[in-house]
Each structure stands twice: as structure tokens, then as C-alpha cells.
Enzyme design. Structure first.
Site, PDB file in Angstrom:
ATOM      1  N   ASP A 102       0.812  -1.221   0.000  1.00  0.00           N
ATOM      2  CA  ASP A 102       0.000   0.000   0.000  1.00  0.00           C
ATOM      3  C   ASP A 102       0.843   1.266   0.000  1.00  0.00           C
ATOM      4  O   ASP A 102       1.987   1.265   0.454  1.00  0.00           O
ATOM      5  CB  ASP A 102      -0.845   0.046   1.290  1.00  0.00           C
ATOM      6  CG  ASP A 102      -2.044  -0.873   1.217  1.00  0.00           C
ATOM      7  OD1 ASP A 102      -2.170  -1.611   0.226  1.00  0.00           O
ATOM      8  OD2 ASP A 102      -2.846  -0.847   2.166  1.00  0.00           O
ATOM      9  N   HIS A 112       3.681  -2.322   3.111  1.00  0.00           N
ATOM     10  CA  HIS A 112       3.713  -0.931   2.645  1.00  0.00           C
ATOM     11  C   HIS A 112       4.998  -0.612   1.891  1.00  0.00           C
ATOM     12  O   HIS A 112       6.090  -0.967   2.359  1.00  0.00           O
ATOM     13  CB  HIS A 112       3.565   0.020   3.838  1.00  0.00           C
ATOM     14  CG  HIS A 112       2.222  -0.062   4.499  1.00  0.00           C
ATOM     15  ND1 HIS A 112       1.920  -1.051   5.415  1.00  0.00           N
ATOM     16  CD2 HIS A 112       1.100   0.689   4.343  1.00  0.00           C
ATOM     17  CE1 HIS A 112       0.661  -0.887   5.810  1.00  0.00           C
ATOM     18  NE2 HIS A 112       0.144   0.151   5.178  1.00  0.00           N
TER      19      HIS A 112
HETATM   20 ZN   LIG Z   1      -2.694   3.052   3.209  1.00  0.00          ZN
END
Ligand SMILES: [Zn+2]
Length: 237
Positions: free
Chosen positions: A42, A185
Site C-alpha cells: 500500500d 507498505h
Molecule cells: Zn494506506
């Protein structure tokens, strides 16, 4: 002459040994039921950590799924996003502004999704089909107004600098399971997750896992994505 025959014999032995070895390797690589996991990332795209992440995936010959934030997409970061796509990774929607979307109206929700989808289509040429809600914060209004499959995933708190690369790797190994989607991430500065993957990918491969993208995971396990549902492990959710 005798020497020549000996030479021929040993050459034959070498060749046949080589073939047998290859056969044995192939057999161990094809378990009866293949265990699959998906790596998903992400908060990109960017020209720093996203690049390192792609280099790491390339090093180990695996693919991942990238959930991008629309406002992060510009002419430079789009080049990185396109590289991911060309490597076989999929590019999915993670909203435009990374707002807590539970607080938005139906119109605002649709706008967050459409703007990011338009940018993905502009730079990559393919419509996203999956969505990860920012902060995994979602409600019925979002289900009703977002025509994409909702994905959560299992995280290792890799947004926290205090969680070391070793700890991230350990947590990823501990939670490994067939059908699992890892929520990671590729935000700028998050090198510890890149380092963790250098350990986790070969270790999980050794345990018989194969890495696929999120859409491939659904297809390979023959599961049709449902509405009003959010997935972390597609076999158990
Ligand atoms: Zn996010």
C-alpha cells in the site's frame, strides 16, 4: 582405446546423473496441493521504496499487488507503477487522498475511487478490480458505492519504524498460510519491509509456498470475489 572407452563411460554416467538430479528437483517442486500466498503493498507509488521493492521482487522472481494512492501518481512515480505492471504485478485502488472513507458521503466516496481509477487507466491502461480501504476503515455506504472487491490482508505493523526488519520477517513467517494476503507498505523510507522480504521469500519458497498476485490467488483457488465482503485469507474468509 581403453582410455577412450573409459572416457565415454564416465561421460555417459555424468549425463545420466545430471538428468536424474533434474528429475528429482522437478518432483520436489510439484507438491500435490500448491500453497499460495500474495504479497500486497500500500501507499505507493513513489520513486524510492517502490523501486527497491520491485528490485527485491525481481531478485527473487516473484510478483506482488500494488494498491496505489491517486494523489501519489505523477509523471515520475507513474514510470515506477508501469514498471511494476510490466513485471506482472497488478495495480489496484487505495483511494485518492487516503482519507478515512467512513466519514465521506456517497459522492465523495465515488470521487475518491474514480479519480484514482482514471489515473491507473491513464498510465497503465488497465482498470483496477480490487480496493483496499485506507486504515481498513469501511462501512455499508462504501460497499454500496465502490464496485471493486474489498481486500484487507494480514499486516505486520510495518508502518511502525520501531518494528525491525527481523521482527517483520518473523511475524510474516509465523502467520504464513495457504490463501493468505500479506498487507505491506512501500511508502517512502520503509526499507525494513524490503529487507524482511529478502529473508521471507526464500524461506517461504523452501516451505513450498508460491507467490502470486491477489487476482491470481482468487483464480488459482477458484474463488469468485463477493460483494459486501472483505478478504484477508481467501480460503477462510
Ligand atoms: Zn494506506
Amino acid at each position: 582405446m581403453k582410455n577412450f572407452i573409459l572416457f565415454l563411460l564416465s561421460a555417459c554416467l555424468l549425463v545420466s546423473c545430471g538428468t536424474n538430479k533434474k528429475k528429482a528437483e522437478n518432483e520436489t517442486l510439484a507438491p500435490v496441493e500448491q500453497k499460495l500466498v500474495a504479497l500486497s503493498f500500500d501507499d505507493g507509488p513513489n520513486t524510492s521504496t517502490t523501486v527497491q521493492m520491485l528490485n527485491m521482487l525481481e531478485k527473487h522472481g516473484v510478483k506482488g499487488s500494488f494498491y496505489v494512492i491517486g494523489r501519489n501518481i505523477n509523471d515520475s512515480s507513474a514510470v515506477v507503477m508501469k514498471r511494476a505492471f510490466d513485471m506482472g504485478c497488478d495495480i489496484q485502488n487505495h483511494s485518492f487522498s487516503h482519507a478515512n472513507m467512513k466519514e465521506l458521503s456517497a459522492e465523495e466516496i465515488k470521487d475518491e475511487i474514480q479519480k484514482t481509477t482514471d489515473l491507473i487507466v491513464k498510465y497503465v491502461g488497465v482498470q483496477p478490480t480490487f480496493f483496499r480501504p485506507p486504515f481498513i476503515s469501511y462501512n455499508q455506504l462504501m460497499y454500496d458505492n465502490i464496485d471493486l472487491t474489498f481486500i484487507s490482508g494480514m499486516g505486520v505493523e510495518d508502518w511502525m519504524p520501531s518494528v525491525t526488519a527481523e521482527e517483520r520477517a518473523k511475524r510474516m513467517m509465523d502467520m504464513a498460510a495457504d490463501g493468505l494476503i500479506y498487507l505491506l507498505h512501500d511508502m517512502p523510507g520503509n526499507e525494513a519491509t524490503v529487507q524482511a522480504l529478502d529473508v521471507v521469500i526464500p524461506e517461504l519458497k523452501k516451505q513450498g509456498y508460491r507467490f502470486v498476485t491477489v487476482p491470481e490467488l482468487f483464480k488459482a483457488k477458484n474463488i469468485t470475489p463477493q460483494r459486501n465482503k472483505i478478504y484477508s485469507n481467501i480460503l477462510t474468509d
